[in-house]
Scaffold this motif. Structure first.
Motif, PDB file in Angstrom:
ATOM      1  N   THR A  29       0.895  -1.034  -0.106  1.00  0.00           N
ATOM      2  CA  THR A  29       0.159   0.427   0.311  1.00  0.00           C
ATOM      3  C   THR A  29       1.058   1.328   0.111  1.00  0.00           C
ATOM      4  O   THR A  29       1.882   1.279   0.380  1.00  0.00           O
ATOM      5  CB  THR A  29      -1.107  -0.093   1.809  1.00  0.00           C
ATOM      6  N   VAL A  30       0.546   2.679  -0.894  1.00  0.00           N
ATOM      7  CA  VAL A  30       1.032   3.808  -1.284  1.00  0.00           C
ATOM      8  C   VAL A  30      -0.182   4.313  -0.869  1.00  0.00           C
ATOM      9  O   VAL A  30      -0.440   4.348  -1.743  1.00  0.00           O
ATOM     10  CB  VAL A  30       2.349   3.778  -2.330  1.00  0.00           C
ATOM     11  N   ILE A  80       0.087  10.382   5.163  1.00  0.00           N
ATOM     12  CA  ILE A  80       0.648   9.467   4.134  1.00  0.00           C
ATOM     13  C   ILE A  80       1.722   9.949   3.580  1.00  0.00           C
ATOM     14  O   ILE A  80       2.511  10.197   4.290  1.00  0.00           O
ATOM     15  CB  ILE A  80       0.219  11.213   2.831  1.00  0.00           C
ATOM     16  N   ASP A  81       2.491   8.570   2.660  1.00  0.00           N
ATOM     17  CA  ASP A  81       3.354   8.260   2.115  1.00  0.00           C
ATOM     18  C   ASP A  81       3.898   9.014   1.402  1.00  0.00           C
ATOM     19  O   ASP A  81       6.012   9.455   1.379  1.00  0.00           O
ATOM     20  CB  ASP A  81       3.714   7.093   1.807  1.00  0.00           C
ATOM     21  N   VAL A  82       3.615   9.080   0.680  1.00  0.00           N
ATOM     22  CA  VAL A  82       3.989  10.655  -0.924  1.00  0.00           C
ATOM     23  C   VAL A  82       2.798  11.543  -1.419  1.00  0.00           C
ATOM     24  O   VAL A  82       2.287  11.474  -0.989  1.00  0.00           O
ATOM     25  CB  VAL A  82       4.083   9.380  -2.061  1.00  0.00           C
ATOM     26  N   ALA A  83       3.456  12.353  -1.742  1.00  0.00           N
ATOM     27  CA  ALA A  83       3.318  13.861  -1.192  1.00  0.00           C
ATOM     28  C   ALA A  83       3.364  14.326  -3.021  1.00  0.00           C
ATOM     29  O   ALA A  83       4.486  14.579  -3.585  1.00  0.00           O
ATOM     30  CB  ALA A  83       3.794  15.135  -1.714  1.00  0.00           C
ATOM     31  N   LEU A  84       1.981  14.301  -3.796  1.00  0.00           N
ATOM     32  CA  LEU A  84       2.171  15.260  -5.057  1.00  0.00           C
ATOM     33  C   LEU A  84       1.864  17.210  -4.676  1.00  0.00           C
ATOM     34  O   LEU A  84       1.139  17.767  -4.784  1.00  0.00           O
ATOM     35  CB  LEU A  84       0.518  14.856  -6.340  1.00  0.00           C
ATOM     36  N   PHE A 220       6.129  14.242  -7.478  1.00  0.00           N
ATOM     37  CA  PHE A 220       5.939  13.130  -5.904  1.00  0.00           C
ATOM     38  C   PHE A 220       6.583  13.121  -5.998  1.00  0.00           C
ATOM     39  O   PHE A 220       8.409  13.430  -5.742  1.00  0.00           O
ATOM     40  CB  PHE A 220       5.557  11.808  -6.913  1.00  0.00           C
ATOM     41  N   MET A 221       7.047  13.215  -4.264  1.00  0.00           N
ATOM     42  CA  MET A 221       7.737  13.010  -3.299  1.00  0.00           C
ATOM     43  C   MET A 221       7.622  12.820  -1.704  1.00  0.00           C
ATOM     44  O   MET A 221       6.578  12.530  -1.722  1.00  0.00           O
ATOM     45  CB  MET A 221       8.571  14.927  -2.885  1.00  0.00           C
ATOM     46  N   LEU A 227      11.704   7.162   1.046  1.00  0.00           N
ATOM     47  CA  LEU A 227      12.703   6.731   0.816  1.00  0.00           C
ATOM     48  C   LEU A 227      14.010   5.788   0.354  1.00  0.00           C
ATOM     49  O   LEU A 227      14.124   4.503  -0.603  1.00  0.00           O
ATOM     50  CB  LEU A 227      12.792   8.022  -0.566  1.00  0.00           C
ATOM     51  N   THR A 228      14.443   5.690   1.468  1.00  0.00           N
ATOM     52  CA  THR A 228      15.876   4.926   1.582  1.00  0.00           C
ATOM     53  C   THR A 228      15.040   3.684   2.005  1.00  0.00           C
ATOM     54  O   THR A 228      15.809   2.153   1.637  1.00  0.00           O
ATOM     55  CB  THR A 228      16.483   5.268   2.540  1.00  0.00           C
ATOM     56  N   GLU A 229      13.676   3.393   2.917  1.00  0.00           N
ATOM     57  CA  GLU A 229      13.337   2.246   3.607  1.00  0.00           C
ATOM     58  C   GLU A 229      12.715   1.423   2.065  1.00  0.00           C
ATOM     59  O   GLU A 229      12.233   0.363   2.263  1.00  0.00           O
ATOM     60  CB  GLU A 229      12.504   3.412   4.723  1.00  0.00           C
ATOM     61  N   ASN A 230      11.766   1.774   1.768  1.00  0.00           N
ATOM     62  CA  ASN A 230      11.240   1.839   0.636  1.00  0.00           C
ATOM     63  C   ASN A 230      11.156   1.662  -1.416  1.00  0.00           C
ATOM     64  O   ASN A 230      10.654   1.922  -2.091  1.00  0.00           O
ATOM     65  CB  ASN A 230      10.037   2.294   0.341  1.00  0.00           C
TER      66      ASN A 230
END
Length: 330
Positions: A29-30, A80-84, A220-221, A227-230
């Motif tokens: 899941t992201v 959230i994990d990722v932001a747009l 996307f950031m 980012l390192t862990e995933n």
């Protein structure tokens, strides 16, 4: 007889396991927060509707976080994990001394998505005509406002001296303010700009995107630690995005509009197609996820011109190109 059925079931199960592995891989899941919900982000919705994320074993949970500040707050607090969101937000976070930098890893749009809308129809528009007018701009410190001022200055217009610049109206109410009679010109996103034309409330006379040049307008950031862990997950995410970017580039505005229409139930298919065609024609949709250094430098130049750049940030500090490059190679 009963025992025989049990043996048969076990045999079928063993065959199934031998063919497909001992267990079905669980989707990763992201959680993605988009700063707004917009046709401007068409490739993202194509990646969802065409199943590109699913093909990579990802379950992308998409929600709209409404505004750069709220999006960053949600990202930094692990909502959230990722932001747009606009790449400028990563610079703002870095300027506050973040221990865990927010890093851009995949670009979605590469120029401004706003348009200059005039109250009256103008046959032979020139930027000089804005002098002495009332211009209804966007929120101070955001990319639309910064690009707007940058473009005005490129046409020798001082936004503080040569016109009346209104920036104290909330983003959600800018269009309504113009429709109510405020301003001679307004800076609007699609589909509002096209809808205003259809309704006779305004007329598109210029594009800020074509005037400002290439810039990482929306990317996307994620936090560097995430980012390192995933890293493998983000490579899959970016590979799915790249498939969608190529699909959008290779298909007509009509085909793209039909694909993303379910995301915009309150907007007519005709309007969606008009907007997609306009964005495709001015290369708003990035054709690949790689955010290059020239675009980053242009972003900082625009922020500097607007007086909103806290300090220059090294490109390699806030941009991860490894993930995008790997996604594009496979």
């Amino acid at each position: 007889m009963k025992k025989g059925k049990v043996y048969l079931s076990i045999a079928l199960l063993l065959v199934c396991l031998s063919l497909f592995g001992c267990s079905q891989e669980t989707k990763k899941t992201v959680r993605v927060g988009e700063v707004t919900h917009s046709i401007f982000y068409a490739p993202q919705y194509v990646a969802v509707s065409k199943g590109f994320f699913e093909e990579e074993g990802l379950d992308v949970e998409l929600k709209t976080t409404w505004g750069g500040d709220k999006t960053m707050t949600s990202l930094l607090s692990d909502g959230i994990d990722v932001a747009l969101v606009g790449s400028e937000t990563s610079i703002y976070v870095q300027s506050q001394g973040a221990d865990d930098p927010v890093v851009n890893f995949a670009q979605l749009t590469e120029n401004d998505g706003t348009f200059l809308v005039a109250r009256e129809k103008i046959e032979n528009f020139s930027w000089e005509q804005l002098k002495g007018s009332t211009f209804l701009g966007q929120r101070k410190g955001g990319m639309p406002q910064m690009v707007g001022e940058y473009v005005l200055k490129q046409h020798n217009i001082d936004p503080k001296q040569d016109l009346e610049l209104i920036q104290n109206i909330d983003f959600a109410n800018v269009a309504n303010a113009f429709a109510s009679g405020t301003g001679d010109y307004v800076q609007l996103f699609e589909p509002t700009a096209s809808i205003f034309e259809q309704q006779g409330k305004g007329h598109i006379v210029a594009s800020f995107g074509t005037e400002s040049g290439k810039v990482p307008y929306t990317s996307f950031m994620a936090k560097e630690s995430y980012l390192t862990e995933n890293e493998e997950t983000m490579e899959k995410f970016t590979r799915a995005l790249y498939k969608a970017q190529k699909w959008v580039d290779e298909h007509s505005a009509e085909e793209v509009a039909k694909e993303i229409a379910p995301q915009f139930e309150d907007t007519s298919l005709e309007t969606i197609e008009t907007v997609v065609d306009r964005y495709k024609s001015q290369d708003s949709y990035a054709k690949n996820p790689l955010l290059n250094k020239a675009e980053w430098n242009q972003l900082e130049e625009i922020m500097k011109e607007a007086g909103e750049l806290p300090k220059n940030v090294d490109y390699t500090k806030l941009v991860n190109t490894k993930i995008a490059k790997k996604a594009m190679e496979e």
